[in-house]
Design a protein around this motif. Structure first.
Motif, PDB file in Angstrom:
ATOM      1  N   ALA A  71     -12.084  35.177 -14.674  1.00  0.00           N
ATOM      2  CA  ALA A  71     -12.352  33.941 -13.931  1.00  0.00           C
ATOM      3  C   ALA A  71     -11.442  33.837 -12.707  1.00  0.00           C
ATOM      4  O   ALA A  71     -11.888  33.412 -11.631  1.00  0.00           O
ATOM      5  CB  ALA A  71     -12.181  32.731 -14.837  1.00  0.00           C
ATOM      6  N   ARG A  72     -10.179  34.228 -12.855  1.00  0.00           N
ATOM      7  CA  ARG A  72      -9.250  34.191 -11.707  1.00  0.00           C
ATOM      8  C   ARG A  72      -9.704  35.140 -10.603  1.00  0.00           C
ATOM      9  O   ARG A  72      -9.685  34.800  -9.419  1.00  0.00           O
ATOM     10  CB  ARG A  72      -7.841  34.558 -12.156  1.00  0.00           C
ATOM     11  N   PHE A  73     -10.083  36.374 -10.993  1.00  0.00           N
ATOM     12  CA  PHE A  73     -10.563  37.336  -9.994  1.00  0.00           C
ATOM     13  C   PHE A  73     -11.823  36.835  -9.311  1.00  0.00           C
ATOM     14  O   PHE A  73     -11.966  36.953  -8.094  1.00  0.00           O
ATOM     15  CB  PHE A  73     -10.831  38.705 -10.634  1.00  0.00           C
ATOM     16  N   GLU A  74     -12.738  36.272 -10.094  1.00  0.00           N
ATOM     17  CA  GLU A  74     -13.979  35.772  -9.508  1.00  0.00           C
ATOM     18  C   GLU A  74     -13.708  34.619  -8.553  1.00  0.00           C
ATOM     19  O   GLU A  74     -14.334  34.520  -7.495  1.00  0.00           O
ATOM     20  CB  GLU A  74     -14.954  35.372 -10.609  1.00  0.00           C
ATOM     21  N   ALA A  75     -12.758  33.759  -8.896  1.00  0.00           N
ATOM     22  CA  ALA A  75     -12.410  32.642  -8.010  1.00  0.00           C
ATOM     23  C   ALA A  75     -11.786  33.164  -6.713  1.00  0.00           C
ATOM     24  O   ALA A  75     -12.124  32.693  -5.615  1.00  0.00           O
ATOM     25  CB  ALA A  75     -11.453  31.681  -8.715  1.00  0.00           C
TER      26      ALA A  75
END
Length: 81
Positions: A71-75
């Motif tokens: 989720a952090r990478f996608e954000a």
């Protein structure tokens, strides 16, 4: 007729996400690795990756669930645009 690098990039970016992912892998596999890459990868594995693994083994409470990391990478990726 051959494409320029920027034309190939634009064509690739017009593909659906899954197709881009497969294309990226195929492109990476087509590139010959060199000694500098191998040395950098070896150094990273021996130093940073090994140290992170040791720290995690010493204190498992530091673990971050894979879903959170993704989720952090996608954000971050979404924020680039």
């Amino acid at each position: 007729m051959s494409m320029s690098e920027s034309e190939a990039y634009e064509a690739g970016m017009s593909l659906p996400s899954d197709a881009r992912r497969r294309l990226a892998i195929r492109l990476l596999e087509s590139v010959d690795r060199d000694e500098a890459f191998d040395a950098a990868a070896e150094s990273w594995l021996r130093n940073e990756a090994a140290a992170a693994y040791d720290a995690l083994k010493a204190d498992p409470s530091r673990a971050i669930p894979a879903e959170d990391v993704r989720a952090r990478f996608e954000a971050k990726w979404a924020a680039r645009s």
